[in-house]
Design a protein around this motif. Structure first.
Motif, PDB file in Angstrom:
ATOM      1  N   MET A 381      44.725  33.460 -84.460  1.00  0.00           N
ATOM      2  CA  MET A 381      44.303  33.665 -85.843  1.00  0.00           C
ATOM      3  C   MET A 381      43.056  34.539 -85.895  1.00  0.00           C
ATOM      4  N   THR A 382      42.143  34.298 -84.992  1.00  0.00           N
ATOM      5  CA  THR A 382      40.936  35.123 -84.931  1.00  0.00           C
ATOM      6  C   THR A 382      41.274  36.548 -84.536  1.00  0.00           C
ATOM      7  N   GLU A 383      42.208  36.681 -83.602  1.00  0.00           N
ATOM      8  CA  GLU A 383      42.616  38.005 -83.141  1.00  0.00           C
ATOM      9  C   GLU A 383      43.227  38.836 -84.271  1.00  0.00           C
ATOM     10  N   LEU A 384      43.973  38.170 -85.154  1.00  0.00           N
ATOM     11  CA  LEU A 384      44.626  38.874 -86.256  1.00  0.00           C
ATOM     12  C   LEU A 384      43.755  38.900 -87.520  1.00  0.00           C
ATOM     13  N   LEU A 385      42.500  38.498 -87.381  1.00  0.00           N
ATOM     14  CA  LEU A 385      41.542  38.526 -88.500  1.00  0.00           C
ATOM     15  C   LEU A 385      41.960  37.600 -89.645  1.00  0.00           C
ATOM     16  N   ILE A 386      42.642  36.494 -89.301  1.00  0.00           N
ATOM     17  CA  ILE A 386      42.978  35.468 -90.292  1.00  0.00           C
ATOM     18  C   ILE A 386      41.829  34.465 -90.293  1.00  0.00           C
ATOM     19  N   THR A 387      40.892  34.658 -91.184  1.00  0.00           N
ATOM     20  CA  THR A 387      39.651  33.896 -91.223  1.00  0.00           C
ATOM     21  C   THR A 387      39.554  33.106 -92.525  1.00  0.00           C
ATOM     22  N   PRO A 388      38.617  32.157 -92.602  1.00  0.00           N
ATOM     23  CA  PRO A 388      38.470  31.370 -93.843  1.00  0.00           C
ATOM     24  C   PRO A 388      38.118  32.202 -95.069  1.00  0.00           C
ATOM     25  N   THR A 415      53.483  31.918 -81.713  1.00  0.00           N
ATOM     26  CA  THR A 415      52.350  31.847 -82.644  1.00  0.00           C
ATOM     27  C   THR A 415      52.091  33.193 -83.305  1.00  0.00           C
ATOM     28  N   LEU A 416      52.095  34.257 -82.500  1.00  0.00           N
ATOM     29  CA  LEU A 416      51.859  35.587 -83.055  1.00  0.00           C
ATOM     30  C   LEU A 416      52.978  35.996 -84.010  1.00  0.00           C
ATOM     31  N   LYS A 417      54.192  35.647 -83.670  1.00  0.00           N
ATOM     32  CA  LYS A 417      55.322  35.996 -84.528  1.00  0.00           C
ATOM     33  C   LYS A 417      55.182  35.338 -85.901  1.00  0.00           C
ATOM     34  N   LYS A 420      51.677  37.047 -87.750  1.00  0.00           N
ATOM     35  CA  LYS A 420      51.556  38.475 -88.052  1.00  0.00           C
ATOM     36  C   LYS A 420      51.821  38.821 -89.516  1.00  0.00           C
ATOM     37  N   PRO A 421      52.815  38.215 -90.171  1.00  0.00           N
ATOM     38  CA  PRO A 421      53.008  38.564 -91.590  1.00  0.00           C
ATOM     39  C   PRO A 421      51.815  38.219 -92.483  1.00  0.00           C
ATOM     40  N   PHE A 422      50.948  37.307 -92.035  1.00  0.00           N
ATOM     41  CA  PHE A 422      49.795  36.903 -92.846  1.00  0.00           C
ATOM     42  C   PHE A 422      48.534  37.682 -92.507  1.00  0.00           C
ATOM     43  N   ALA A 423      48.595  38.525 -91.465  1.00  0.00           N
ATOM     44  CA  ALA A 423      47.405  39.264 -91.042  1.00  0.00           C
ATOM     45  C   ALA A 423      47.040  40.309 -92.085  1.00  0.00           C
ATOM     46  N   PRO A 424      45.783  40.440 -92.420  1.00  0.00           N
ATOM     47  CA  PRO A 424      45.376  41.462 -93.388  1.00  0.00           C
ATOM     48  C   PRO A 424      45.514  42.849 -92.782  1.00  0.00           C
ATOM     49  N   PRO A 425      45.673  43.910 -93.597  1.00  0.00           N
ATOM     50  CA  PRO A 425      45.787  45.273 -93.047  1.00  0.00           C
ATOM     51  C   PRO A 425      44.499  45.659 -92.333  1.00  0.00           C
ATOM     52  N   PRO A 426      44.635  46.518 -91.294  1.00  0.00           N
ATOM     53  CA  PRO A 426      43.425  46.916 -90.564  1.00  0.00           C
ATOM     54  C   PRO A 426      42.503  47.731 -91.460  1.00  0.00           C
TER      55      PRO A 426
END
Length: 517
Positions: A381-388, A415-417, A420-426
């Motif tokens: 989650m941290t890697e994909l920038l899914i933060t609070p 987990t990554l699969k 990934k759909p919830f990760a914000p755009p870079p």
């Protein structure tokens, strides 16, 4: 001067603080002076567990029943003769609101004659010095501690002291209370108090105890931190048979009671606030007959405690049935079911469950699954920038937790699969740095020099100076004995005089021939 308001705020639970605010608002709107009194002040100062909130108002609190109900409190019981209301505040906080009163005992064993009074008169009619204190919650005097009998000093000395010599004669239930406090706090009776206690016991003052006082003492056992120890002390002094003639420690489920208090502390550490009172009464009377238990319940003034105690087994069986059905078929469903259940039921069922599956699910809810919950946020989650900071983070974290409980996220790939759909755009790339004119000129000159060797780089500024070759060495002069001859200063070259343009030659006009005469 001690800041007792600050001490109150850090010692009360969040639910108790909200309860204080609720009572303050209602009493202020009614124009009644309000004080936090009795055991609440004693426990705030001493550091012991604050069981109930005891309030005293200068006025009749019975007039405020509807106001309290509109504010969100529940009326648990009412004692009209003593002008007292028992409240169940939001968050399982218990409160008692009494009228500031005087009590005049005309005869031992008869109820006192009650009349309205000031807060100072109310403190003088109380039982022990540690209970005869009041904290003002009124504008203008908020935080003022009233301590006319030096109760703070007795708390520091860890002593239980009566206010006057006739205390046990006027109210024999104070002997039971003195024993209960001594067992709870491990404090001795003050020397004069002990002498009066022994005399009252020898004189059998306890025979004149009021039935209503017995009910209050029975209910007080439900909220002790170590009820078994208190019951043993009461039995030793002969007071347990006063509460009920067939009540002994042999009729107490000691093992169940010990396990109950252990599980209760575990739930408190997890942030729950279960009301253990009904379960405590269940184990304290588990070996009494149904008739004896019914007699005990009739004497308790707080009907909410009586109803919860009477229905605790039925509610526990209902929860156990749901835990063995489809509603709890998976760990995630079990978590959702127990999260929405009353903490009191989880506490009681964790001790009395007969099915091993039910017992294991409650154990996992309190231990194993908590460890899984602590893993969130996952490294992925941290890697994909899914933060609070993301608005949808609570739902993502909850879904991840549910999948982890059910074993559906077993590897990093899974987990990554899922994530990934919830990760914000870079974030967009940073703009190129802006360069000044000088830096741009140097860069252009360097590029030109690299492309054309031997040519000076062209720039917008002045051309670079051409290096001048060094002059040849001067030969030595023989007349100076080997020393080099001094070089003669070179004459400055004369500047060429610019030629003036030649003046144009004017042609003379041809002379006229003279005429011959």
């Amino acid at each position: 001067m001690a800041d007792y308001i600050y001490t109150m705020e850090i010692r009360l639970t969040p639910d108790q603080l909200k309860g204080v605010s609720l009572v303050q608002d209602v009493c202020r709107a009614a124009g009644m002076n309000l004080y936090l009194t009795g055991g609440a002040i004693r426990d705030i100062i001493s550091g012991f567990t604050i069981r109930d909130l005891d309030f005293t108002v200068q006025g009749n609190p019975l007039k405020l029943q509807k106001d309290f109900e509109r504010a969100g409190a529940q009326i648990a019981a009412v004692e009209e003769d003593m002008r007292t209301i028992f409240l169940q505040l939001p968050g399982n906080a218990r409160a008692e609101i009494s009228m500031a009163r005087t009590e005049r005992f005309e005869k031992t064993g008869k109820p006192p004659i009650v009349g309205p009074a000031t807060i100072h008169e109310d403190l003088r009619r109380r039982d022990f010095s540690v209970n005869a204190m009041a904290l003002s919650l009124n504008e203008g005097s908020r935080g003022l501690l009233l301590d006319p009998f030096n109760g703070v000093a007795d708390i520091e000395a860890k002593l239980i002291r009566i206010l006057h010599n006739y205390s046990f004669l006027e109210d024999p239930s104070r002997m039971i209370r003195a024993t209960r406090f001594a067992a709870r706090f491990h404090w001795p009776l003050e020397e004069r108090t002990q002498a009066r206690y022994d005399a009252a016991k020898e004189g059998k003052y306890i025979e004149h105890i009021l039935r209503s006082s017995i009910g209050h003492e029975i209910a007080a056992l439900a909220h002790e931190d170590d009820p078994l120890h208190v019951v043993k002390m009461l039995e030793k002094e002969g007071w347990l048979e006063i509460l009920h003639p067939r009540w002994t420690t042999a009729r107490v489920d000691a093992n169940g009671l010990a396990q109950l208090m252990k599980t209760r502390q575990q739930m408190v550490d997890l942030g729950y606030a279960p009301d253990a009172g009904p379960a405590v009464m269940y184990f304290l009377t588990s070996k009494l007959s149904d008739k004896d238990i019914a007699d005990l319940r009739k004497q308790i003034p707080r009907k909410d405690l009586v109803e919860a105690w009477r229905d605790i087994e039925d509610h526990a069986k209902e929860l156990a049935k749901r835990l063995t059905g489809k509603e709890a078929a998976t760990p995630s469903r079990t978590w959702q079911l127990l999260s929405s259940a009353r903490p009191e039921m989880i506490l009681f069922l964790g001790i009395t469950a007969r099915q091993q599956a039910v017992e294991q699910k409650i154990k996992n809810f309190l231990t194993k699954w908590r460890q899984v919950q602590q893993k969130i946020p996952l490294p992925e989650m941290t890697e994909l920038l899914i933060t609070p900071q993301l608005p949808e983070y609570p739902k993502i974290a909850r879904d991840v937790f549910m999948l982890l409980l059910d074993g559906k996220l077993r590897s990093r790939t899974e987990t990554l699969k899922f994530l990934k759909p919830f990760a914000p755009p870079p974030p967009p790339p940073p703009p190129p740095p802006r360069r000044g004119r000088a830096a741009k000129a140097v860069a252009e000159g360097a590029a030109t020099a690299a492309g054309k060797k031997g040519e000076a780089p062209k720039g917008k500024g002045k051309a670079a100076p051409v290096p001048v070759p060094a002059p040849p060495p001067v030969a030595a002069d023989p007349k100076t004995k080997g020393k080099p001859a001094a070089a003669k200063p070179a004459k400055p070259a004369s500047k060429p005089v610019p030629k003036r343009p030649a003046a144009p030659v004017r042609k003379k006009a041809p002379a006229k021939k003279a005429k011959k005469r």
